[in-house]
Motif scaffolding. Sequence first.
Motif, PDB file in Angstrom:
ATOM      1  N   LEU A  33      73.288  85.299  37.066  1.00 53.01           N
ATOM      2  CA  LEU A  33      73.484  83.851  37.045  1.00 53.01           C
ATOM      3  C   LEU A  33      72.135  83.154  36.830  1.00 53.01           C
ATOM      4  CD1 LEU A  33      76.337  82.774  37.460  1.00 53.01           C
ATOM      5  CD2 LEU A  33      75.762  82.334  39.851  1.00 53.01           C
ATOM      6  N   HIS A  34      72.080  82.268  35.844  1.00 53.58           N
ATOM      7  CA  HIS A  34      70.827  81.579  35.525  1.00 53.58           C
ATOM      8  C   HIS A  34      71.137  80.228  34.889  1.00 53.58           C
ATOM      9  CE1 HIS A  34      71.969  83.210  31.601  1.00 53.58           C
ATOM     10  NE2 HIS A  34      71.236  82.245  31.088  1.00 53.58           N
ATOM     11  N   ARG A  35      70.081  79.419  34.740  1.00 47.07           N
ATOM     12  CA  ARG A  35      70.175  78.217  33.934  1.00 47.07           C
ATOM     13  C   ARG A  35      69.156  78.328  32.818  1.00 47.07           C
ATOM     14  NH1 ARG A  35      69.564  73.082  37.698  1.00 47.07           N
ATOM     15  NH2 ARG A  35      67.752  74.171  38.526  1.00 47.07           N
ATOM     16  N   ASP A  36      69.459  77.766  31.659  1.00 49.12           N
ATOM     17  CA  ASP A  36      68.488  77.745  30.569  1.00 49.12           C
ATOM     18  C   ASP A  36      67.610  76.522  30.817  1.00 49.12           C
ATOM     19  OD1 ASP A  36      70.696  79.464  29.805  1.00 49.12           O
ATOM     20  OD2 ASP A  36      69.725  79.558  27.856  1.00 49.12           O
ATOM     21  N   PHE A  37      66.401  76.790  31.296  1.00 52.70           N
ATOM     22  CA  PHE A  37      65.586  75.742  31.920  1.00 52.70           C
ATOM     23  C   PHE A  37      64.187  75.673  31.306  1.00 52.70           C
ATOM     24  CE2 PHE A  37      63.824  73.519  35.691  1.00 52.70           C
ATOM     25  CZ  PHE A  37      64.869  72.647  35.922  1.00 52.70           C
ATOM     26  N   TYR A  54      74.769  76.625  36.033  1.00 47.37           N
ATOM     27  CA  TYR A  54      74.515  78.060  36.161  1.00 47.37           C
ATOM     28  C   TYR A  54      75.583  78.835  35.399  1.00 47.37           C
ATOM     29  CZ  TYR A  54      70.715  77.761  39.478  1.00 47.37           C
ATOM     30  OH  TYR A  54      69.500  77.540  40.048  1.00 47.37           O
ATOM     31  N   HIS A  55      75.189  79.976  34.820  1.00 44.70           N
ATOM     32  CA  HIS A  55      76.126  80.814  34.069  1.00 44.70           C
ATOM     33  C   HIS A  55      75.564  82.226  33.986  1.00 44.70           C
ATOM     34  CE1 HIS A  55      73.209  79.168  31.238  1.00 44.70           C
ATOM     35  NE2 HIS A  55      73.315  80.327  30.603  1.00 44.70           N
ATOM     36  N   GLY A  56      76.424  83.165  33.633  1.00 43.61           N
ATOM     37  CA  GLY A  56      75.979  84.557  33.513  1.00 43.61           C
ATOM     38  C   GLY A  56      77.085  85.419  32.936  1.00 43.61           C
TER      39      GLY A  56
HETATM   40 FE    FE Z   1      71.894  81.184  29.305  1.00 43.04          FE
END
Ligand code: FE
Length: 217
Positions: A128-132, A184-186
């Motif tokens: 799980l992450h965010r494109d940040f 958040y997504h993964g």
């Molecule tokens: Fe992503």
Amino acid sequence: MTALFADLEETLPEGAALFRNRLSLAEQHAILDEVEHVIAEAPLFRPQMPTGPTMINSLTNCGPLGWISDRRGYRYEPTHPATGRPWPPIPQAVLDCANSLTRQAGLGDYAPDACLVNRYEASGKLSLHRDFDEADFKWPIVSFSFGNDAVFLLGGMKRQDPTTTMTLRSGDVLVLGGPSRLRYHGVRRIRPGTSPIEHGVMPEGGRINLTLRRARP
Ligand code: FE
Ligand code: MD6
């Protein structure tokens, strides 16, 4: 929520849009041919995370900028870390498709300058992450799936928020923009044996994902 409802595009939050089967098998094949050229010029690599371990999936990039990770952190760079050469251009078919989609999604015109190529083996996943790491979150991210199904999680603005599970299939295109840009997504896992298409650039049982971004303001 049942699996049936989790798959309905209508249940996606504002700013997120899933275009099912947007690319025909012929279009997917043509784009994978281009990805093969990208990989020949900019070899896949498994970067180190800032915390030390090596990433599970291998990646490369195309476009003026490419996303990389090493002990110094996550960032965009104009050249490949191993070859020192500029990343090859983003395939025109990918740019054209992304632009028509962002317009259709009501997110306006789009001028991406980076395309991350992620290659999953059958056992691949993505936590799980965010494109940040992009300069301006007003720009959407457009994600193309090829090969085996991915069990994709879409969460909220906090890591602990509940997630919706959906299947990203070969030919699907997902847009995360507007109020969903920083969700958040993964990828929980890949489902080997589900790919409708074979291509030398994809590992058996694996998957390729392209994410187009605008990294610089
Ligand atoms: Fe992503
Ligand atoms: C993947 N996708 O589908 C990983 N990020 O393999 C992403 O991390 C992603 O699909 C931002 C926006 C859309 C995505």
